[in-house]
Design an enzyme around this catalytic site. Sequence first.
Site, PDB file in Angstrom:
ATOM      1  N   LYS A   1       0.818  -1.215   0.000  1.00 12.82           N
ATOM      2  CA  LYS A   1       0.000   0.000   0.000  1.00 12.82           C
ATOM      3  C   LYS A   1       0.852   1.265   0.000  1.00 12.82           C
ATOM      4  O   LYS A   1       0.644   2.154  -0.834  1.00 12.82           O
ATOM      5  CB  LYS A   1      -0.942  -0.020   1.213  1.00 12.82           C
ATOM      6  CG  LYS A   1      -1.705   1.272   1.451  1.00 12.82           C
ATOM      7  CD  LYS A   1      -2.743   1.108   2.522  1.00 12.82           C
ATOM      8  CE  LYS A   1      -2.225   0.504   3.777  1.00 12.82           C
ATOM      9  NZ  LYS A   1      -1.192   1.357   4.452  1.00 12.82           N
TER      10      LYS A   1
ATOM     11  N   THR B   1       4.024   1.519  -0.714  1.00 18.27           N
ATOM     12  CA  THR B   1       4.830   1.512  -1.940  1.00 18.27           C
ATOM     13  C   THR B   1       4.011   2.043  -3.111  1.00 18.27           C
ATOM     14  O   THR B   1       4.495   2.858  -3.909  1.00 18.27           O
ATOM     15  CB  THR B   1       5.305   0.075  -2.233  1.00 18.27           C
ATOM     16  OG1 THR B   1       6.092  -0.384  -1.121  1.00 18.27           O
ATOM     17  CG2 THR B   1       6.129   0.021  -3.509  1.00 18.27           C
TER      18      THR B   1
ATOM     19  N   ARG C   1       2.190   8.688   6.906  1.00 18.45           N
ATOM     20  CA  ARG C   1       2.434   8.659   8.345  1.00 18.45           C
ATOM     21  C   ARG C   1       3.912   8.429   8.633  1.00 18.45           C
ATOM     22  O   ARG C   1       4.650   7.934   7.795  1.00 18.45           O
ATOM     23  CB  ARG C   1       1.635   7.528   9.008  1.00 18.45           C
ATOM     24  CG  ARG C   1       0.132   7.732   8.979  1.00 18.45           C
ATOM     25  CD  ARG C   1      -0.577   6.488   9.455  1.00 18.45           C
ATOM     26  NE  ARG C   1      -0.261   5.351   8.582  1.00 18.45           N
ATOM     27  CZ  ARG C   1      -0.331   4.091   8.961  1.00 18.45           C
ATOM     28  NH1 ARG C   1      -0.677   3.777  10.193  1.00 18.45           N
ATOM     29  NH2 ARG C   1      -0.038   3.112   8.120  1.00 18.45           N
TER      30      ARG C   1
ATOM     31  N   LYS D   1       6.754  -6.046  11.211  1.00 19.53           N
ATOM     32  CA  LYS D   1       6.079  -5.505  10.043  1.00 19.53           C
ATOM     33  C   LYS D   1       7.030  -4.783   9.086  1.00 19.53           C
ATOM     34  O   LYS D   1       6.875  -4.824   7.877  1.00 19.53           O
ATOM     35  CB  LYS D   1       4.963  -4.554  10.482  1.00 19.53           C
ATOM     36  CG  LYS D   1       4.249  -3.855   9.327  1.00 19.53           C
ATOM     37  CD  LYS D   1       3.174  -2.928   9.847  1.00 19.53           C
ATOM     38  CE  LYS D   1       2.539  -2.131   8.718  1.00 19.53           C
ATOM     39  NZ  LYS D   1       3.433  -1.102   8.174  1.00 19.53           N
TER      40      LYS D   1
ATOM     41  N   ALA E   1      -3.541   1.925  12.684  1.00 19.88           N
ATOM     42  CA  ALA E   1      -4.961   1.817  12.326  1.00 19.88           C
ATOM     43  C   ALA E   1      -5.646   0.654  13.024  1.00 19.88           C
ATOM     44  O   ALA E   1      -6.870   0.613  13.085  1.00 19.88           O
ATOM     45  CB  ALA E   1      -5.121   1.673  10.816  1.00 19.88           C
TER      46      ALA E   1
ATOM     47  N   PHE F   1      -3.207  -0.217   7.295  1.00 19.25           N
ATOM     48  CA  PHE F   1      -3.755  -1.563   7.182  1.00 19.25           C
ATOM     49  C   PHE F   1      -4.864  -1.622   6.127  1.00 19.25           C
ATOM     50  O   PHE F   1      -4.850  -0.875   5.162  1.00 19.25           O
ATOM     51  CB  PHE F   1      -4.215  -2.084   8.546  1.00 19.25           C
ATOM     52  CG  PHE F   1      -3.084  -2.322   9.504  1.00 19.25           C
ATOM     53  CD1 PHE F   1      -2.051  -3.179   9.164  1.00 19.25           C
ATOM     54  CD2 PHE F   1      -3.029  -1.683  10.735  1.00 19.25           C
ATOM     55  CE1 PHE F   1      -0.987  -3.409  10.038  1.00 19.25           C
ATOM     56  CE2 PHE F   1      -1.976  -1.905  11.613  1.00 19.25           C
ATOM     57  CZ  PHE F   1      -0.963  -2.769  11.262  1.00 19.25           C
TER      58      PHE F   1
ATOM     59  N   PHE G   1       3.346  -8.772  -9.663  1.00 17.83           N
ATOM     60  CA  PHE G   1       4.513  -9.632  -9.481  1.00 17.83           C
ATOM     61  C   PHE G   1       4.722 -10.428 -10.767  1.00 17.83           C
ATOM     62  O   PHE G   1       3.770 -10.733 -11.491  1.00 17.83           O
ATOM     63  CB  PHE G   1       4.310 -10.595  -8.311  1.00 17.83           C
ATOM     64  CG  PHE G   1       4.366  -9.935  -6.960  1.00 17.83           C
ATOM     65  CD1 PHE G   1       5.516  -9.983  -6.190  1.00 17.83           C
ATOM     66  CD2 PHE G   1       3.264  -9.252  -6.452  1.00 17.83           C
ATOM     67  CE1 PHE G   1       5.573  -9.376  -4.941  1.00 17.83           C
ATOM     68  CE2 PHE G   1       3.304  -8.646  -5.210  1.00 17.83           C
ATOM     69  CZ  PHE G   1       4.469  -8.706  -4.450  1.00 17.83           C
TER      70      PHE G   1
ATOM     71  N   TRP H   1       7.101  -0.952  -7.499  1.00 14.76           N
ATOM     72  CA  TRP H   1       8.187  -1.526  -6.704  1.00 14.76           C
ATOM     73  C   TRP H   1       9.411  -1.760  -7.587  1.00 14.76           C
ATOM     74  O   TRP H   1      10.534  -1.472  -7.209  1.00 14.76           O
ATOM     75  CB  TRP H   1       7.733  -2.845  -6.072  1.00 14.76           C
ATOM     76  CG  TRP H   1       8.770  -3.456  -5.166  1.00 14.76           C
ATOM     77  CD1 TRP H   1       8.927  -3.244  -3.830  1.00 14.76           C
ATOM     78  CD2 TRP H   1       9.812  -4.377  -5.551  1.00 14.76           C
ATOM     79  NE1 TRP H   1      10.000  -3.967  -3.351  1.00 14.76           N
ATOM     80  CE2 TRP H   1      10.561  -4.673  -4.396  1.00 14.76           C
ATOM     81  CE3 TRP H   1      10.179  -4.964  -6.757  1.00 14.76           C
ATOM     82  CZ2 TRP H   1      11.652  -5.544  -4.396  1.00 14.76           C
ATOM     83  CZ3 TRP H   1      11.270  -5.825  -6.772  1.00 14.76           C
ATOM     84  CH2 TRP H   1      11.984  -6.116  -5.603  1.00 14.76           C
TER      85      TRP H   1
END
Length: 558
Positions: free
Chosen positions: A73, A75, A96, A107, A275, A303, A383, A411
């Site tokens: 998210k 990224t 954030r 994480k 969140a 999240f 991907f 990415w």
Amino acid sequence: MNYKSDIEIAQEAKMLPITEVARQLDIGEEDLECYGRYKAKLTGGLWKKIKDRPDGKLVLVTAINPTPAGEGKTTTCVGLGEAMGKLGKKAVIALREPSLGPCMGVKGGAAGGGYAQVVPMEDINLHFTGDLHAISTAHNLLAAMIDNHLQQGNTLGIDPRTITWKRVVDLNDRALREIIVGLGGKSQGVPRESGYMITVASEIMAILCLSRDLMDLKDRISKILIGYTYEGKPVYCKDLKAQGAMAALLKDAINPNLVQTLENTPAIIHGGPFANIAHGCNSLRATRYALKLADYVITEAGFGADLGAEKFLDIKCRLGGLKPDAIVLVATIRALKYNGGVKKEDTSKPDLEALIRGFVNLEAHIQNLQQYDVPVVVTLNSFVTDSEEEISYVENRCREMGCEFALSRVWEKGGEGGIDLANELLKTLETRPSHYHPLYPDDMSLEDKIKTIAKKIYGADGVTFGPGTKTTLKKLTALGYGSFPVCIAKTQYSLSDNQKKLGRPTGFNITIRQVDVSAGAGFVVALAGDIMTMPGLPKVPAAEAIDVDEDGNITGLF
């Protein structure tokens, strides 16, 4: 293929001096407080210059429920902002700040990944400009003044058993969840039960993120409810005369931070509430600055959409007067297959049947977001293992549900990999107006607000209220908090309050075991299931892999 780590890519970045990044937004050096060459805070004086400008377009980036297979998210948010820049659009990314808890835990950080990162990545993920330290100190000052008041005679008559204000630390430290303070004799204080939360769950963090300016911040701090007297009367921060000193500690922290992406796109990073246990959005102040400085603001909420997006739309937008113009919903083929019952190690293998089973999670988030009448664009974080058949299935289903769709390869390719998504977003902004409205009205009862979120967002059949929670809701309503929005703290891994229920669970109730009020922040907090406000470290913490050499070069940070 051997891919470089995020930190290796970030350390190769050719950063511009932050003064040059600021010039892209027509910000002069006099409106910056520089923290070295590559970081700066935006001053209150800048706001006075820009506050009357028209707002740009506000775009929220959110995601399906997180899985070990990954979604990307942040990224995507960074890469989308970079892609807008490549298309000649004046865009700002608003994110954030990372917490040291996830950085040292499991994480990871919150600076994006691959070739869609904000930099300097190590600074942002570690101490940055000291905002979280200031928040921790301000929070703990109030805790110290509460215990000092008890020690010095307790003239307010505070009942120690009712004190809800704990202490905070910005690390995952389960050993501090429940503690006893004041041991060691008469001179050491009044013994009582207390505990620690992680800093990002602090009401001070929420207040910082929802305050419009320093005076608003101080006023909100004064309204913090810390407990009750022996007669049952509420006791506020202002009764302890702590708000002035606390605001003084936060006078710099309230100013948003300006950095840049790998492609030198401006990024404003400020505030960091989780969140799953808080309201999960960057600061209102940062978002308002961004809207005045750019034509397009790309922001995120933490999240999955059941947590971050719901709180962005029902708390931040409501309290801040924001009106989002579009929502980008991020998913991956791998994560959808994981939701369909495939083990993480097998999610790279083609499996259309598992994808079909797992699509229900994305379907739920689309339908949830459509309740707010904001246009939704779905993007697959791509991907190389994704098959054309799998991609086509997701695209067709999304378009059938009335969403625009685009692949994202940010990415791997940075802004160039987000061009398709940026074009799809621009088309949506031009052709599909937003008619945003919150999920529930202010005058709905607190109990019904909780039920509404549980049923309309989580898909629950109903709500089971734990012992004393309904009584607490009635008490908070009598104290004047009945019009507040509700912030539900629950697991991020499932739409339900049971993290093992993947996909789109049905036939369950949400259990509310505790209710509190963040009176200064302006919302009521309901804890669902076994969620805790102080996470713990995993068996193998990420901290074990982090190191620094004699030249100060950091390794192992993702």
